[in-house]
Design an enzyme around this catalytic site. Sequence first.
Site, PDB file in Angstrom:
ATOM      1  N   ASN A 196      30.860  42.881   2.109  1.00  0.00           N
ATOM      2  CA  ASN A 196      31.426  41.567   1.802  1.00  0.00           C
ATOM      3  C   ASN A 196      32.879  41.603   1.339  1.00  0.00           C
ATOM      4  OD1 ASN A 196      29.130  40.165   2.471  1.00  0.00           O
ATOM      5  ND2 ASN A 196      28.350  40.032   0.395  1.00  0.00           N
ATOM      6  N   HIS A 220      25.844  35.663   5.263  1.00  0.00           N
ATOM      7  CA  HIS A 220      25.679  36.746   4.291  1.00  0.00           C
ATOM      8  C   HIS A 220      24.971  36.257   3.027  1.00  0.00           C
ATOM      9  CE1 HIS A 220      28.622  40.026   5.845  1.00  0.00           C
ATOM     10  NE2 HIS A 220      28.101  39.333   6.847  1.00  0.00           N
ATOM     11  N   HIS A 235      29.584  34.986  16.585  1.00  0.00           N
ATOM     12  CA  HIS A 235      30.709  35.903  16.796  1.00  0.00           C
ATOM     13  C   HIS A 235      31.746  35.326  17.756  1.00  0.00           C
ATOM     14  CE1 HIS A 235      28.241  39.683  15.459  1.00  0.00           C
ATOM     15  NE2 HIS A 235      28.624  38.919  14.456  1.00  0.00           N
TER      16      HIS A 235
END
Length: 318
Positions: free
Chosen positions: A93, A65, A190
Amino acid sequence: MAATTPLALALPLLLLSISTLVNSLSPNYYDQSCPGAESKITGVVKKAMMNDRTVPAALLRMHFHDCFIRGCDGSVLLNSTSKNQAEKDGRPNISLHAFYVIDVAKKEVEAMCPGVVSCADILALAARDAVALSGGPNWQVPKGRKDGRISKAIDTTQLPSPTFNLSQLQQSFSQRGLSLDDLVALSGGHTLGFAHCSSFQNRIHNFNTQTDVDPSLQASFAANLRKVCPMHNKVNAAGATLDSTTTTFDNVYYKSLLQGTSIFSSDQALLSVPRTEALVSKFASSQAEFEDAFVKSMIKMSSLAGGVEVRHNCRVVN
């Protein structure tokens, strides 16, 4: 003609500076100025993991991010002020955590080498450690990033969404100099972590006008998700792990995709065209192939251009 957004103006500058930064980064950047930095950071991450097994996923996501907004400049670490809402308080976030790990690492490194190691580098190294200490690959992280002075919550709307289709994902990645191959490899991150119900509700309730549930989901898996995440879920902590070995960095994520047990629409999107589907199949059948591709794409992503200074405190500009 569509209006030109600030991001549209900023992205060419970001891409222009990638090659400049890549040339200035070096695995040996701190060999003379702070030779003990990496081992100190690794020790902090290892200790945090012993107390909280969600730390690796948190650090990896935090780094991703960070890099996708203004390049890897530690802007995600900055706190909001009375005059500015920072990235960490942007909606995508809100669920980021484990900032304290970076704070502790910075404090320990500053005690050894004041004003030398950037927060952006500490985050990049901590993300690498998160992967390696979870059973994944280890690699030499090119270093020499600088910390940014700008962090705006509104910019987090540009992060790839878990509801994105392949063309949206491809556009998001290509704007940052990342390929379709990079997209598939980095999605393998992931393999670590947890998803809140809100990020995959679209697949298990009111999927479209014909069906309530995404037909690409395996039926019993979808039924379990619907139990955990009912239509009007009120439990903030409810959700699902991103694969069945959520604290181990492996290729189970890709196997889950092929079995219809992936979580996000953006995961399922990787099976929507032959090229990405072939990569998913390759990574599902070979952990070594996945790890090799993941390392190359991580180095590429973490070399996106960034800031201008070395912060003394990762939460505040100098």
